[in-house]
Scaffold this active site. Structure first.
Site, PDB file in Angstrom:
ATOM      1  N   VAL A  86      -2.852 -10.602  38.980  1.00 36.24           N
ATOM      2  CA  VAL A  86      -3.022 -10.238  40.395  1.00 36.24           C
ATOM      3  C   VAL A  86      -2.004  -9.203  40.860  1.00 36.24           C
ATOM      4  O   VAL A  86      -2.166  -8.600  41.919  1.00 36.24           O
ATOM      5  CB  VAL A  86      -2.972 -11.474  41.327  1.00 36.24           C
TER       6      VAL A  86
ATOM      7  N   ASN B  27      -2.309 -17.658  46.326  1.00 33.96           N
ATOM      8  CA  ASN B  27      -1.468 -18.766  45.847  1.00 33.96           C
ATOM      9  C   ASN B  27      -0.667 -18.417  44.590  1.00 33.96           C
ATOM     10  O   ASN B  27       0.406 -18.984  44.365  1.00 33.96           O
ATOM     11  CB  ASN B  27      -2.385 -19.974  45.587  1.00 33.96           C
TER      12      ASN B  27
ATOM     13  N   SER C  66       6.826 -20.678  50.908  1.00 36.55           N
ATOM     14  CA  SER C  66       7.617 -21.812  50.420  1.00 36.55           C
ATOM     15  C   SER C  66       8.683 -22.121  51.462  1.00 36.55           C
ATOM     16  O   SER C  66       8.975 -21.293  52.328  1.00 36.55           O
ATOM     17  CB  SER C  66       8.306 -21.399  49.103  1.00 36.55           C
TER      18      SER C  66
ATOM     19  N   TYR D  12      13.548 -15.176  44.151  1.00 43.08           N
ATOM     20  CA  TYR D  12      12.389 -15.929  44.671  1.00 43.08           C
ATOM     21  C   TYR D  12      12.435 -15.987  46.192  1.00 43.08           C
ATOM     22  O   TYR D  12      11.431 -15.764  46.867  1.00 43.08           O
ATOM     23  CB  TYR D  12      12.392 -17.329  44.055  1.00 43.08           C
TER      24      TYR D  12
ATOM     25  N   ILE E  60       6.943 -29.112  44.916  1.00 39.06           N
ATOM     26  CA  ILE E  60       5.639 -29.701  44.569  1.00 39.06           C
ATOM     27  C   ILE E  60       5.671 -30.082  43.088  1.00 39.06           C
ATOM     28  O   ILE E  60       6.216 -29.339  42.260  1.00 39.06           O
ATOM     29  CB  ILE E  60       4.485 -28.695  44.803  1.00 39.06           C
TER      30      ILE E  60
END
Ligand SMILES: NC(=O)c1ccc[n+]([C@@H]2O[C@H](COP(=O)([O-])OP(=O)(O)OC[C@H]3O[C@@H](n4cnc5c(N)ncnc54)[C@H](OP(=O)(O)O)[C@@H]3O)[C@@H](O)[C@H]2O)c1
Length: 229
Positions: free
Chosen positions: A54, A80, A132, A145, A178
């Site tokens: 992507v 996502n 996030s 990140y 998660i």
């Protein structure tokens, strides 16, 4: 939005949150196109899995053309796909930093640029961007990140204001940890209080099914465990 017969692209569908949301959208009657580099092993008549990066704009353009050739519309996009690293700044490889921006940030621009003209014609659509908790608060050893996920939140807030007059909702999802393979490559990072991917997927479905009169802009999700003090 009633999800029955809607056409949805879910990026990062091969595992983790993306796989669960793809399955949940299918159970609601949507047609789902799942994009990941590796194969998505979902076997459902309304599911089509495509393998692509992507973060590569040419691949995104080519695969989106194929979606339009088959369905001639797009109603929902779940941006996502993403990854993170847990590294001190001096140990963060510049090539990995670039790849993280390509996957976590630029990929969202590439796909959003393509779907918005279609959604504007329909005067309807829903774009969900997965940021996030790292998109609102700094985390030690995650500066790369953090930078990508803050970017996702900023981009989403801008887009929500830009697109609401065209009937297009944009929601930024901000989950805590998660329980997925996301942490597989992490060293020295532990969290014993994690969300289930279904908690995130349920929250996304809640947003997608929200009444036309309102929409959740930033949706922060934390694990809730009453035994943790
Ligand atoms: N897990 C957490 O604690 C957590 C917390 C907050 C936010 N998030 C965010 O939630 C999202 C989903 O993460 P997850 O926990 O489900 O992680 P995951 O289990 O590692 O899944 C990541 C998905 O993204 C896909 N992907 C990665 N790079 C890609 C690329 N260049 N092109 C296409 N697909 C790509 C992977 O498939 P392939 O490898 O097959 O390409 C996989 O399907 C990410 O944006 C992540 O940053 C995760």
């Amino acid at each position: 939005m009633n999800l029955n017969n809607k056409v949805a692209i879910v990026t990062g569908s091969s595992k983790g949150v993306g796989r669960v949301i793809a399955e949940q959208l299918l159970s609601k009657g949507a047609h789902v196109i799942g994009w990941s580099r590796s194969e998505t092993t979902i076997n459902h008549p309304n599911f089509k899995g495509d393998c692509l990066d992507v973060g590569n704009e040419e691949q995104v353009i080519a695969h989106f053309k194929e979606v339009m050739r088959i369905h001639n519309t797009i109603d929902i996009v779940i941006n996502n796909a993403g990854f993170g690293t847990y590294r001190k700044i001096e140990e963060t490889d510049s090539a990995v930093l670039q790849q993280m921006f390509d996957t976590n940030v630029l990929a969202i621009f590439y796909l959003t640029k393509l779907v918005v003209p279609v959604m504007k014609k329909l005067q309807q659509g829903y774009i969900i961007n997965i940021s996030s908790i790292a998109g609102v608060t700094g985390i030690e050893n995650m500066s790369a990140y953090n930078a990508t996920k803050f970017a996702v939140k900023g981009m989403s807030e801008s887009l929500y204001k830009e697109l609401r007059k065209d009937g297009i909702k944009v929601t930024c999802i901000l989950p805590g940890s998660i329980e997925t393979g996301f942490f597989d490559e992490f060293e020295e990072f532990t969290s014993n209080n994690k969300l289930d991917p279904k908690d995130v997927s349920d929250s996304i479905i809640y947003c997608l099914e929200s009444a036309p009169s309102f929409h959740p802009v930033n949706f922060e999700i934390r694990p809730f465990n009453s035994s943790v003090k």
